[in-house]
Write a protein that holds these residues in place. Structure first.
Motif, PDB file in Angstrom:
ATOM      1  N   LYS A 116     -16.572   6.499  -4.089  1.00 24.55           N
ATOM      2  CA  LYS A 116     -15.504   5.728  -4.727  1.00 24.55           C
ATOM      3  C   LYS A 116     -14.237   5.766  -3.861  1.00 24.55           C
ATOM      4  O   LYS A 116     -13.640   4.736  -3.572  1.00 24.55           O
ATOM      5  CB  LYS A 116     -15.226   6.330  -6.108  1.00 24.55           C
ATOM      6  N   GLU A 117     -13.887   6.981  -3.419  1.00 27.62           N
ATOM      7  CA  GLU A 117     -12.666   7.094  -2.595  1.00 27.62           C
ATOM      8  C   GLU A 117     -12.827   6.299  -1.309  1.00 27.62           C
ATOM      9  O   GLU A 117     -11.911   5.631  -0.840  1.00 27.62           O
ATOM     10  CB  GLU A 117     -12.404   8.569  -2.244  1.00 27.62           C
ATOM     11  N   TRP A 118     -14.045   6.378  -0.755  1.00 26.55           N
ATOM     12  CA  TRP A 118     -14.322   5.686   0.515  1.00 26.55           C
ATOM     13  C   TRP A 118     -14.113   4.182   0.352  1.00 26.55           C
ATOM     14  O   TRP A 118     -13.455   3.524   1.148  1.00 26.55           O
ATOM     15  CB  TRP A 118     -15.750   6.012   0.941  1.00 26.55           C
ATOM     16  N   ASP A 119     -14.700   3.648  -0.721  1.00 32.83           N
ATOM     17  CA  ASP A 119     -14.621   2.196  -0.892  1.00 32.83           C
ATOM     18  C   ASP A 119     -13.209   1.736  -1.218  1.00 32.83           C
ATOM     19  O   ASP A 119     -12.839   0.605  -0.930  1.00 32.83           O
ATOM     20  CB  ASP A 119     -15.583   1.742  -2.007  1.00 32.83           C
ATOM     21  N   SER A 120     -12.400   2.601  -1.824  1.00 30.07           N
ATOM     22  CA  SER A 120     -11.061   2.138  -2.190  1.00 30.07           C
ATOM     23  C   SER A 120     -10.057   2.362  -1.053  1.00 30.07           C
ATOM     24  O   SER A 120      -8.946   1.879  -1.109  1.00 30.07           O
ATOM     25  CB  SER A 120     -10.583   2.868  -3.438  1.00 30.07           C
TER      26      SER A 120
ATOM     27  N   VAL B  98      -7.311  -6.432   8.058  1.00 29.12           N
ATOM     28  CA  VAL B  98      -8.279  -5.329   8.065  1.00 29.12           C
ATOM     29  C   VAL B  98      -9.637  -5.869   7.609  1.00 29.12           C
ATOM     30  O   VAL B  98      -9.731  -6.985   7.120  1.00 29.12           O
ATOM     31  CB  VAL B  98      -7.865  -4.174   7.128  1.00 29.12           C
ATOM     32  N   TYR B  99     -10.679  -5.057   7.775  1.00 32.48           N
ATOM     33  CA  TYR B  99     -12.012  -5.501   7.362  1.00 32.48           C
ATOM     34  C   TYR B  99     -12.121  -5.504   5.846  1.00 32.48           C
ATOM     35  O   TYR B  99     -11.563  -4.653   5.163  1.00 32.48           O
ATOM     36  CB  TYR B  99     -13.082  -4.578   7.943  1.00 32.48           C
ATOM     37  N   ALA B 100     -12.866  -6.477   5.336  1.00 28.53           N
ATOM     38  CA  ALA B 100     -13.075  -6.561   3.885  1.00 28.53           C
ATOM     39  C   ALA B 100     -14.030  -5.445   3.449  1.00 28.53           C
ATOM     40  O   ALA B 100     -14.588  -4.723   4.276  1.00 28.53           O
ATOM     41  CB  ALA B 100     -13.668  -7.925   3.550  1.00 28.53           C
ATOM     42  N   GLY B 101     -14.214  -5.323   2.138  1.00 38.11           N
ATOM     43  CA  GLY B 101     -15.063  -4.250   1.618  1.00 38.11           C
ATOM     44  C   GLY B 101     -16.533  -4.443   1.972  1.00 38.11           C
ATOM     45  O   GLY B 101     -16.948  -5.497   2.456  1.00 38.11           O
ATOM     46  N   VAL B 102     -17.335  -3.382   1.696  1.00 41.41           N
ATOM     47  CA  VAL B 102     -18.745  -3.384   2.126  1.00 41.41           C
ATOM     48  C   VAL B 102     -19.515  -4.563   1.541  1.00 41.41           C
ATOM     49  O   VAL B 102     -20.310  -5.202   2.226  1.00 41.41           O
ATOM     50  CB  VAL B 102     -19.411  -2.067   1.693  1.00 41.41           C
ATOM     51  N   GLU B 103     -19.266  -4.902   0.264  1.00 36.04           N
ATOM     52  CA  GLU B 103     -20.127  -5.920  -0.355  1.00 36.04           C
ATOM     53  C   GLU B 103     -19.899  -7.297   0.265  1.00 36.04           C
ATOM     54  O   GLU B 103     -20.765  -8.159   0.181  1.00 36.04           O
ATOM     55  CB  GLU B 103     -19.966  -5.958  -1.887  1.00 36.04           C
TER      56      GLU B 103
ATOM     57  N   THR C 221     -22.386   1.980   5.108  1.00 41.27           N
ATOM     58  CA  THR C 221     -21.910   2.385   3.773  1.00 41.27           C
ATOM     59  C   THR C 221     -21.699   3.889   3.738  1.00 41.27           C
ATOM     60  O   THR C 221     -22.193   4.612   4.605  1.00 41.27           O
ATOM     61  CB  THR C 221     -22.959   2.036   2.710  1.00 41.27           C
ATOM     62  N   PHE C 222     -20.980   4.346   2.720  1.00 40.41           N
ATOM     63  CA  PHE C 222     -20.637   5.768   2.642  1.00 40.41           C
ATOM     64  C   PHE C 222     -21.891   6.657   2.671  1.00 40.41           C
ATOM     65  O   PHE C 222     -21.948   7.653   3.382  1.00 40.41           O
ATOM     66  CB  PHE C 222     -19.825   6.036   1.372  1.00 40.41           C
ATOM     67  N   GLU C 223     -22.934   6.250   1.932  1.00 39.19           N
ATOM     68  CA  GLU C 223     -24.139   7.098   1.875  1.00 39.19           C
ATOM     69  C   GLU C 223     -24.726   7.271   3.280  1.00 39.19           C
ATOM     70  O   GLU C 223     -25.075   8.382   3.684  1.00 39.19           O
ATOM     71  CB  GLU C 223     -25.213   6.488   0.968  1.00 39.19           C
ATOM     72  N   LYS C 224     -24.795   6.146   3.985  1.00 39.74           N
ATOM     73  CA  LYS C 224     -25.397   6.237   5.322  1.00 39.74           C
ATOM     74  C   LYS C 224     -24.543   7.105   6.250  1.00 39.74           C
ATOM     75  O   LYS C 224     -25.071   7.918   7.013  1.00 39.74           O
ATOM     76  CB  LYS C 224     -25.542   4.836   5.922  1.00 39.74           C
TER      77      LYS C 224
ATOM     78  N   ILE D 129       0.835  -1.194   0.000  1.00 41.04           N
ATOM     79  CA  ILE D 129       0.000   0.000   0.000  1.00 41.04           C
ATOM     80  C   ILE D 129       0.872   1.247   0.000  1.00 41.04           C
ATOM     81  O   ILE D 129       0.625   2.206  -0.730  1.00 41.04           O
ATOM     82  CB  ILE D 129      -0.917   0.004   1.240  1.00 41.04           C
ATOM     83  N   SER D 130       1.936   1.215   0.839  1.00 44.67           N
ATOM     84  CA  SER D 130       2.748   2.430   0.934  1.00 44.67           C
ATOM     85  C   SER D 130       3.730   2.532  -0.224  1.00 44.67           C
ATOM     86  O   SER D 130       4.218   3.599  -0.525  1.00 44.67           O
ATOM     87  CB  SER D 130       3.526   2.406   2.247  1.00 44.67           C
ATOM     88  N   GLY D 131       4.041   1.360  -0.817  1.00 44.52           N
ATOM     89  CA  GLY D 131       5.014   1.379  -1.891  1.00 44.52           C
ATOM     90  C   GLY D 131       6.453   1.480  -1.406  1.00 44.52           C
ATOM     91  O   GLY D 131       7.362   1.721  -2.181  1.00 44.52           O
ATOM     92  N   TYR D 132       6.648   1.340  -0.100  1.00 45.61           N
ATOM     93  CA  TYR D 132       8.025   1.360   0.415  1.00 45.61           C
ATOM     94  C   TYR D 132       8.352  -0.014   0.982  1.00 45.61           C
ATOM     95  O   TYR D 132       7.477  -0.682   1.521  1.00 45.61           O
ATOM     96  CB  TYR D 132       8.167   2.405   1.529  1.00 45.61           C
ATOM     97  N   PRO D 133       9.612  -0.433   0.911  1.00 46.39           N
ATOM     98  CA  PRO D 133       9.950  -1.756   1.482  1.00 46.39           C
ATOM     99  C   PRO D 133       9.886  -1.711   3.001  1.00 46.39           C
ATOM    100  O   PRO D 133       9.915  -0.643   3.608  1.00 46.39           O
ATOM    101  CB  PRO D 133      11.391  -1.978   1.011  1.00 46.39           C
ATOM    102  N   LYS D 134       9.838  -2.903   3.598  1.00 45.99           N
ATOM    103  CA  LYS D 134       9.801  -2.998   5.066  1.00 45.99           C
ATOM    104  C   LYS D 134      11.169  -2.572   5.608  1.00 45.99           C
ATOM    105  O   LYS D 134      12.191  -2.930   5.040  1.00 45.99           O
ATOM    106  CB  LYS D 134       9.524  -4.448   5.432  1.00 45.99           C
ATOM    107  N   PRO D 135      11.232  -1.774   6.675  1.00 44.36           N
ATOM    108  CA  PRO D 135      12.528  -1.354   7.196  1.00 44.36           C
ATOM    109  C   PRO D 135      13.335  -2.567   7.676  1.00 44.36           C
ATOM    110  O   PRO D 135      12.767  -3.520   8.196  1.00 44.36           O
ATOM    111  CB  PRO D 135      12.175  -0.436   8.376  1.00 44.36           C
ATOM    112  N   THR D 136      14.653  -2.502   7.490  1.00 46.17           N
ATOM    113  CA  THR D 136      15.484  -3.669   7.827  1.00 46.17           C
ATOM    114  C   THR D 136      15.625  -3.820   9.347  1.00 46.17           C
ATOM    115  O   THR D 136      15.401  -4.870   9.884  1.00 46.17           O
ATOM    116  CB  THR D 136      16.874  -3.543   7.194  1.00 46.17           C
ATOM    117  N   GLN D 137      16.041  -2.740  10.033  1.00 47.48           N
ATOM    118  CA  GLN D 137      16.065  -2.907  11.487  1.00 47.48           C
ATOM    119  C   GLN D 137      14.853  -2.180  12.065  1.00 47.48           C
ATOM    120  O   GLN D 137      14.129  -1.511  11.352  1.00 47.48           O
ATOM    121  CB  GLN D 137      17.374  -2.389  12.106  1.00 47.48           C
ATOM    122  N   ILE D 138      14.689  -2.311  13.355  1.00 46.16           N
ATOM    123  CA  ILE D 138      13.477  -1.733  13.958  1.00 46.16           C
ATOM    124  C   ILE D 138      13.605  -0.222  14.054  1.00 46.16           C
ATOM    125  O   ILE D 138      14.550   0.301  14.647  1.00 46.16           O
ATOM    126  CB  ILE D 138      13.280  -2.321  15.346  1.00 46.16           C
ATOM    127  N   ILE D 139      12.680   0.475  13.445  1.00 48.71           N
ATOM    128  CA  ILE D 139      12.597   1.919  13.650  1.00 48.71           C
ATOM    129  C   ILE D 139      11.150   2.214  13.977  1.00 48.71           C
ATOM    130  O   ILE D 139      10.253   1.861  13.204  1.00 48.71           O
ATOM    131  CB  ILE D 139      12.999   2.700  12.396  1.00 48.71           C
TER     132      ILE D 139
END
Length: 1776
Positions: free
Chosen positions: A1194-1198, A1218-1223, A1327-1330, A1162-1172
């Motif tokens: 759309k933004e909400w669901d993604s 994490v929780y799966a999507g609304v559907e 859902t987002f509308e609610k 998601i972040s597009g960065y590799p996992k840090p090698t040592q603990i930070i």
């Protein structure tokens, strides 16, 4: 000779070494050695083998047949009894099998909690001796335990009332983990770190959880070759964390516990030196000692201080080794706190200090034992380089002895000091005992201070054993014994109770340790004696004298005591408590002396006794009084010689009419029977074989204080011979039979007996019963196995007594129920018939207790290996024998028992309360002894409560309730953990409200029902519904059943049997379920009865609410009942219904689907090698970012929402969910048809506007005025409703919400806050509308609410917003945050509303911690210009908000710099604005008026306002943030020094008070070593300041700062030099107050040994003192004297002050340099003021502090000096 012959026959086999595995076939792991010394030892092996074989076989069977209850429980109980009786007497293979089986059983996930606790206790017991099983023998997985702890201690459903755990469960689980820890596999550490590191987010509660888990789980006892898989993985990380945290958060103490354990397990493998100063500084800080005069303690430190026990273990483990750093610091620690131990000091910190003293020597002794004397086992040994050397021990004893000697006379008593001395004397008697004796001799002489005497004597008792045994270190020790004994005699004093008791204890202790034998004759016979031995020999001639004097004193005590006169007059035999204690002390001391005497001394005594005996009025009484007491001590065999006389005496006296006469006679009968039938040791001297050999072959002095030798104790047992047994039966026949016949006739009504006669007969029966209890086999059972007697073909007297007594009881109850005395006796007899087998449980327990106490006071912990005094060892063997007689196997429950228990029940419900009371106690005891009798008896008790019975009296009703209630320790019938019982009792209790015997007018009955309900609620634990046993468990059970050595020949189970077992078990589960539903039904029937009183309705509803569970949904009828009761009239019922419905909603919650994600993708960065930790590129996507907020569907669901705040801060979890999507989630917006029946019930009620309106009305009533708070239960109710039914009920609720928000009443606002919090948290999966619709509704509501906020409601709104934001992704709540940040300080509603808005905002942001840096920056930018607020409440609030803004800026190790606001940048900007204040030199006055005048104020006034806010911020953060930003605060220090006031005066304005408080808090802060030079830099700079206030204040600051960071300063030599220079230069300050303060500071620093009194310092002061003063000029009488002191005077005063400081720095003793200094000072008595004043003050203080021990202190002075001193200290005479 026959005695000796007898003894040799029963001689025990040599218990030394392992027995050869010959016929036994297995080597026991570790058995109880005392069993080998019992007279029937040779039969025990066969007996124990049989029991063990049965246990293995049957436990295995029970588990395979899926029978946890009763089979499994019964046999595990048998196993724990087996361990109590025989120790771990099974082979290693069996040991491992038992452990594995129980480990599997304990970790069955659905196991009922009470069973889990039972199994866990046994498992702990099996794992207790860890040296028996090494890591190669056993490996246990850690996950099952972790799952269990997580499920129980961090239960998600307990707070909703779906699970009830007992209070004890936490300790049991923690102990269980502790016992299993050594056996976790090698890779466990890495797995644990991976599991719990992600929880380590220091701003979150999960941090506490992570550290707790580390503390209890991490294995520290791995062997050295595995260290790289053990502590090396985490040590640097956690110690780094610990070192860098400054403000004692809750979890710091737990880290200390972990390090202490690590240090002990790995002595020599970790280099602690770099951390030592920090460790000692923190330990000193955590003692919370007061420093300086006006000190404010941060409240945080009081609650979260370290546990002293663990700190001590840590110190002990670090001692030794090549560098002596720890010893040096320990000496420093004691030097700095010694003066706190002086008895004149007292405070809440004293207990900690005393505990430190008591624990340290104990812990050092344990370490020495481990290194030098303990048998090596598989545990890692201490490397030789790090063992404690003799020098280490000596240094340790020297550094601690001073405080211990002071603590002897402490206000809290001398117990701790005595225990410390006992341990210290084991190590270095020559250093410890002489000073104690020095204090003891004068104390024995003094008449005016009894406290001194009791304190010193209790300390001498502690060191007694080391004193008497002398040894090579302290050979002259024993010579002190006789003088001490002789001088202690006057302590036997009838007027001073405590003195008397301690003297008895003292004399008894010494006479136990030393044989009282006169050895003076040896002097002529031998000439090979040492000097000391010769001295001792001649001294022992005094023994006889001592014994005689002691007896005289005792007889004097007896004569003066009040017992004799009153005994005859009053009926009661109760003495006062104190008298009975004295009598006990007297008799035990007396008998000790008797057993330890030699024959000659004993003869002297008997003469004395005969004399006294004739003096007593020689009536029958005194004769009878005397006989039993002498017979109790006599061997049964010797009594046979006098049997005719004894029988005659009994025949004449048993039927005396006088009650006292026949009671004594019965007593004699009782003792006769006991001494002929019991097994007991006949002597307890300290040397086997007694002292009567001639001195030439036996030299007693060698045996002083000698331990008994366990391997040849040579106990002389008394085992009943056939003759004695037949004599006993003869006695029974002649005295018991006639009584029984009489009573039998009386019971039949054939014979009239008066009450007194009945009582007399019963007394005789009772005494016969308890005298011969162990001869009579238990009722209707086999005879007891302890005796190999011929089969006595007589009838069992027990049965006979039982039959007669039952008949008599019925007769009395029918005819004369008021004969209570007879009834009391009958109750006693029934109790003994059921249970008495030769010794009473409670007597045994108290003897066990006292045995342990004596053992503690005399044991030798250093050498261990059971080196106790012989008398103690014999006592222990005797206790082992009694334990065997008491552990009657879970007696089978037979017809006759049932009859007797029913009789007890009848007595328990009779009409006299005392009879009821006694009968109930016996009844409870009987219930505890027989398995399964409770089920049998419950229906009979409940008979009395039936509402349809007309013949129950109130007394019977009350009696029955008491029987249900049970006593505090035993069984409670109302609440057995078993469905079958509860199904009967609970409904009966509820419907008993309709019984006609029930009256709520009687307070006693009302109280009983309250107690019953309370007890059920307190003791109820969720009862299991599912008793399935998993596969893994069954496999181990098979192995156990097949295990050989010992085994019973028994066929293995066939598959059919096992199938049957499984079927039975399924039936049992079904049964339980049926019972559960049945119980709910009957309770509902009960509660819904028409005219049931309200109290019973409440009890019933309370019981119903206990039946909520997390594995079954409540039956529908109950759901309907609770939902309807949300609108009940009574508030109690409404409260129960709210909790219950919240629980039901949790049961009905549908599961939400989860997905695993990879955060790095998601972040597009590799996992840090040592603990930070902290803000890294790979967790940046979790931050709140206003550019990318999800504002469209759309933004909400993604978006990927992470609800929990701590994920990702430290590391990512291995499996991030994490929780799966609304559907994919359960369907929202369902219609009524889609719901289950249970949900429909709730849906119908909440859709009904009338119901909701009523509910809201009730919820917005106030309960207790001013006390109501935001209620989490109601919040849970609404959260559940909106979670399970999404927005279905919003239309009905909306008008109510709008109405409530507008109403500013406290209770309505609270109600709407609860609903809104529930709404926001319940909308998690909408859902987002609610959600969008929801916020459209909420935003205006919240705006209105915040503008209507009042003093009463701002807390509720704060709680509401904080609750709403807890564990929620901030991006989901962006509407809320934007709303809160609109304009917190608008000023529209006045200062109060502003402060409230900030409070609410702070609540929301603080819950979001590190994920909202952008919001924090925005807030800070908004606040900065507004820091110059005029209003105090807004200022305080801003200070608090700033703390939270900067809290995320922590300096913890391996933490990336945060993107939240930083302190340094902020401080720099502030300092710019405070410039105008910094530059001015004159004093800063606060002349800002509290109103905003028009026009611009100058910078200075602005600066002062700003400063006030900054002070609030610093004060708020002192207790909250993790690390104090010292560098930044330092720049503000000079300013505070200038402002802080000098005098203590409360009329100062806020600014000065705050500055003072702020300095006090800052000076207590913990400094890092690199900050020390910076602080000193500032102090030096301020010392040159022109304002004397500033110079004065830095001294007070310095005192506290140095003490609270003592070792960090001591570790830095430059710092010490700087401080010394600073203080000494301020002594020469021109301002008098500064000089005096500098002197005080100097004396404080000297006193805590920070600075030392060395010659350069002394010479410096003496030089200053010699400064010549200028000649006085003659002045005109009119002119005023010049006020400015001359420079010379100042210097001279400085010298005097310096010397004075040195004198006052040792308030409790006189060092060698002191006399000379006093002389130097006295030379200045006639100097001009202020010098004269200083000298006088110094001298009077010296006199005050040294007055108490002046006799000792005088020795330090020469005669001339004393003359001068006396002149100075005695005030001059005015009459000359």
């Amino acid at each position: 000779m026959e005695l000796a012959e007898r003894a040799r026959v029963g001689e025990p086999p040599e218990p030394g070494g392992r027995p050869e595995p010959g016929p036994r076939g297995f080597v026991p792991q570790k058995e109880i050695v005392y069993n080998k010394l019992l007279p029937y030892a040779e039969r025990l092996d066969a007996e124990s083998d049989l029991q063990l074989a049965q246990i293995k076989c049957n436990l295995g069977r029970a588990v395979q047949l899926q029978e946890l209850w009763p089979g499994g429980l019964f046999w595990t109980r048998k196993l724990s009894t087996y361990i109590r009786l025989y120790g771990r007497k099974f082979s290693k293979e069996d040991h491992v099998l038992f452990i594995k089986l129980l480990y599997e059983l304990v970790s069955i996930p659905k196991l009922e909690i009470s069973m889990m606790q039972g199994f866990a206790r046994l498992l702990i017991n099996l794992l207790k001796k860890k040296e028996l099983l090494s890591r190669d023998d056993l490996e246990l997985p850690w996950r099952p335990l972790y799952d269990m702890v997580e499920r129980i201690l961090y239960s998600k459903t307990e707070h909703l009332g779906l699970n009830w755990f007992p209070n004890s469960v936490e300790n049991i689980l923690k102990t269980l983990v502790k016992s299993c820890r050594p056996y976790f596999p090698a890779d466990a550490t890495a797995e644990m770190l991976e599991e719990w590191r992600p929880l380590m987010c220091p701003f979150d509660v999960t941090m506490q959880k992570a550290i707790t888990y580390f503390e209890i789980f991490l294995p520290t006892s791995l062997p050295p070759e595995l260290h790289h898989k053990g502590f090396k993985l985490w040590f640097d990380e956690l110690i780094g964390l610990w070192v860098s945290v400054q403000n004692l958060p809750q979890w710091e103490g737990q880290l200390v516990n972990l390090f202490a354990r690590l240090a002990t397990d790995n002595i020599g493998y970790i280099d602690w030196d770099p951390y030592v100063p920090k460790i000692f500084t923190r330990i000193l800080r955590s003692l919370n000692l007061p420093v300086g005069s006006s000190q404010v303690l941060v409240p945080r430190f009081l609650t979260n201080a370290y546990d002293i026990g663990h700190a001590v273990i840590w110190i002990t483990a670090m001692m030794g080794g090549p560098s002596k750093l720890v010893q040096k610091h320990l000496a420093g620690l004691f030097n700095s706190i010694t003066s706190f131990y002086h008895p004149s000091n007292n405070g809440r910190w004293l207990n900690k200090l005393m505990k430190l003293l008591q624990r340290l020597p104990n812990s050092i002794v344990r370490r020495l034992h481990r290194e030098r004397y303990k048998k090596p086992s598989w545990l890692t040994p201490v490397p030789d380089s790090h063992k404690l050397t003799d020098q280490d021990v000596t240094d340790f004893v020297q550094c601690i002895i001073q405080p211990v000697l002071l603590a002897m006379f402490s206000k809290t008593g001398s117990l701790e000091a005595a225990q410390a001395l006992q341990n210290l004397a084991l190590m270095r008697p020559e250093l410890v005992i002489p000073p104690v004796l020095e204090r003891t001799y004068p104390a024995l002489e003094t008449l005016t201070e009894p406290h001194q005497l009791t304190a010193t004597l209790s300390c001498v008792i502690g060191v007694a054993r080391s004193l008497v045994s002398g040894g090579r270190w302290f050979p002259e020790g024993p010579t002190h014994m006789l003088p001490l004994l002789m001088r202690a005699l006057p302590g036997v004093d009838p007027n001073d109770f405590s003195k008397c008791m301690i003297t008895f204890q003292f004399i008894a202790t010494f006479s136990t340790l030393v044989p009282l034998v006169d050895c003076s004759s040896v002097l002529q016979e031998r000439n090979d004696l040492t000097e000391v031995e010769r001295e001792l020999c001649s001294a022992t001639a005094e023994f006889e004298d001592f014994v005689l004097q002691f007896m005289d004193r005792c007889f004097g005590l007896i004569e003066s005591s009040t017992l004799e006169q009153t005994r005859e007059e009053t009926e009661t035999e109760k003495m006062t408590h104190l008298e009975s204690l004295v009598e006990l002390g007297l008799s035990s001391t007396f008998s000790t002396i008797l057993t330890q005497c030699s024959k000659e001394i004993f003869m002297v005594r008997t003469l004395l006794q005969k004399l006294n005996f004739q003096l007593l009025n020689s009536t029958l009484f005194s004769f009878l009084f005397f006989l039993p007491s002498s017979i109790t001590r006599v061997d049964g065999r010797k009594l046979l010689l006098y049997r005719e006389q004894l029988v005659k005496i009994l025949q004449r006296t048993l039927h005396l009419t006088c009650k006292q006469g026949y009671t004594l006679s019965c007593n004699l009968l009782h003792h006769l029977l006991r001494s002929t039938t019991l097994i007991y040791p006949t002597e307890y001297c300290s040397v086997p074989g007694g002292f009567d050999k001639p001195p030439s072959e036996y030299f007693p002095i060698k045996d002083w204080g000698k331990p008994g030798d366990l391997w040849n104790l040579g106990i002389q047992w008394h085992v009943p011979s056939l003759e004695e047994v037949s004599f006993a039966f003869y006695l029974l026949d002649s005295f018991l039979q006639p009584e029984l016949i009489k009573l039998q006739h009386c019971g039949d009504g054939k014979l009239e007996m008066s009450r007194d006669d009945i009582l007399q007969s019963l007394t005789i029966v009772h005494n016969c019963l308890i005298g011969s209890g162990n001869l009579l086999p238990p009722l209707k059972g086999e005879p007891v196995t302890n005796f190999h007697l011929m089969n006595l073909s007589r009838e069992n007297h027990r049965e006979a007594i039982a039959a007669v007594i039952r008949k008599l009881l019925n007769h009395i109850l029918d005819n004369s129920e008021d004969d209570t005395k007879s009834l009391f006796l009958i109750i006693k007899i029934i109790g003994d018939l059921l249970q008495f087998q030769g010794s009473h449980k409670h007597e045994f327990d108290s003897r066990w207790k006292s045995f342990n106490l004596v053992k503690k006071s005399m044991e030798n912990r250093l050498h261990g290996k059971k080196q106790h005094i012989r008398a103690l060892l014999i006592d222990r063997v005797m206790l082992q024998h009694e334990l065997r007689t008491l552990t009657v196997e879970g007696c089978e429950y037979k017809k006759i028992h049932q009859d007797m228990i029913r009789d007890l029940l009848r007595l328990s419900t009779s009409s006299y309360s005392q009879v009821r009371n006694k009968a109930q106690q016996t009844f409870f005891a009987a219930l505890g002894a027989y398995n399964f009798c409770c089920r049998d008896i419950i229906p009979l008790v409940l008979e009395f409560l039936r509402p349809d019975r007309q013949d129950v009296t109130q007394q019977q009703f009350k009696g029955a309730l008491y029987c249900l209630l049970g006593n505090h320790s035993g069984v409670c019938l109302a609440n057995l953990h078993d469905w079958d019982c509860i199904v009967q009792t609970w409904p009966a209790i509820v419907s008993s409200g309709l019984s006609q015997a029930m009256s709520l007018e009687k307070p006693s009955i009302v109280r009983l029902f309250d107690d019953l309900a309370e007890k059920i609620h307190r003791q109820y634990e969720t009862i299991g519904l599912d008793f399935t046993i998993p596969k893994s468990c069954v496999e181990i059970a098979e192995l156990l059943q097949q295990s050989k050595n010992p085994s019973i020949n028994q066929i293995l189970l066939s598959p059919e049997k096992i199938k049957e077992g499984i079927k039975r078990q399924q039936e049992k589960n079904a049964d339980a379920l049926r019972n559960y539903e049945n119980l709910v039904d009957t309770l509902l029937d009960g509660v819904e009865q028409r005219n049931l009183p309200w109290k019973f309705e409440h009890i019933g509803i309370g019981l119903l609410s206990l039946l909520l569970r997390d594995d079954r949904v409540l039956p529908l009828r109950a759901i309907r009942f609770f939902v309807e009761n949300l609108n009940h009239d009574a508030i109690v019922v409404r409260k129960m219904a709210i909790s219950a419905v919240a629980g039901i909603l949790k049961q009905l919650k549908r599961t939400h689907k989860k997905l695993t994600i990879n955060p790095c993708e998601i972040s597009g960065y590799p996992k840090p090698t040592q603990i930070i930790a902290g803000d890294r590129p790979d967790n940046h996507w979790l931050h709140y970012d206003s550019k990318t907020l999800p504002r469209t569907k759309k933004e909400w669901d993604s978006s990927c929402f992470v609800e929990k705040t701590h994920w990702g801060y430290y590391t990512w979890p291995k499996n991030m969910v994490v929780y799966a999507g609304v559907e994919e989630q359960p369907k929202l917006g369902r219609s009524r048809e889609d719901m289950t029946e249970a949900e429909q019930i709730i849906f119908d009620h909440f859709s009904d506007p009338k119901f909701v309106e009523q509910l809201i009305t009730f919820l917005s009533l106030e309960d207790r005025k001013g006390k109501d708070k935001f209620n989490p239960r109601r919040f849970c109710l609404f959260k559940g409703i909106f979670r399970n039914f999404d927005d279905a009920f919003l239309p009905v609720l909306k008008p109510h919400l709008e109405r409530l928000v507008a109403d500013s009443h406290e209770s309505t606002q609270r109600c709407v806050a609860e609903i809104i919090a529930g709404l926001i948290r319940g909308s998690k999966h909408w859902t987002f509308e609610k959600v969008e619709k929801l916020w459209e509704l909420l935003c205006p509501l919240l705006r209105t609410a915040l503008s209507n906020i009042t003093v009463e409601t701002y807390n509720d709104w704060g709680a509401c917003i904080a609750t709403s934001c807890e564990s929620r992704d901030p991006r989901k709540l962006h509407w809320l945050f934007e709303l809160l940040l609109e304009s917190p300080l608008s000023g529209e509603g006045g200062s109060f509303v502003d402060a409230c808005r900030l409070y609410v905002l702070q609540g929301g942001l603080a819950q979001q911690e590190w994920r909202v840096p952008e919001l924090l920056h925005r807030l800070l930018k908004y606040l900065e210009p507004k820091l110059t607020q005029v209003y105090k409440n807004v200022r305080e609030r801003i200070g608090s908000v700033l703390t939270y803004i900067f809290m995320i800026d922590v300096s913890l190790p391996n933490t990336a710099p945060t993107t939240s606001p930083h302190v340094p940048e902020f401080t720099a900007r502030i300092l710019e604005k405070l410039k105008p204040l910094m530059d001015v030199d004159e004093e800063i006055q606060n002349h800002v008026m509290e109103e905003n005048g028009i026009g611009e104020e100058d910078e200075r006034t602005q600066g002062i306002k700003l400063l006030k806010t900054i002070l609030k911020w610093l004060m708020a953060s002192a207790g909250r943030s993790f690390s104090t930003a010292v560098t930044e605060q330092l720049q503000l220090l000079p300013l505070f020094f200038k402002i802080a006031p000098v005098e203590n005066d409360n009329s100062y304005d806020e600014l000065k008070r705050d500055a003072k408080l702020c300095l006090s808090l800052m000076s207590q802060g913990l400094l890092y070593p690199h900050q020390v030079p910076l602080v000193l830099q500032v102090l030096k700079q301020t010392a040159r300041s022109s304002s004397w206030h500033a110079r004065y204040t830095i001294l007070t600051y310095l005192q506290t700062m140095v003490f609270y960071n003592l070792f960090i300063f001591l570790n830095n030599e430059d710092a010490v030099k700087d401080i010394r220079w600073l203080v000494i230069s301020l002594l020469e300050d021109e301002q008098l107050e500064v000089r005096e303060m500098a002197a005080t500071t100097l004396s404080g620093l000297l006193q805590c040994n920070f600075l030392t009194m060395d010659s350069p310092m002394q010479i410096h002061f003496e030089q200053l003192c010699k400064t010549k003063l200028p000649k006085k000029r003659k002045r005109d009488p009119g002119s005023v004297g010049d006020t400015i002191p001359s420079a010379e005077l100042v210097k001279r005063h400085a010298g005097v002050l310096g010397l004075g400081a040195c004198v006052l720095s040792s308030p409790y003793d006189v060092p060698t340099w002191m006399p000379q200094l006093l002389m130097n000072l006295s030379a200045h008595l006639n100097d001009p003021q202020p010098i004269e004043m200083t000298v006088k003050k110094t001298l009077s203080n010296f006199r005050r502090t040294h007055h108490d021990n002046w006799q000792e202190h005088k020795q330090q002075f020469t005669d001339d000096q004393l003359l001068v001193l006396t002149d100075l200290l005695v005030s001059p005479c005015y009459y000359a």
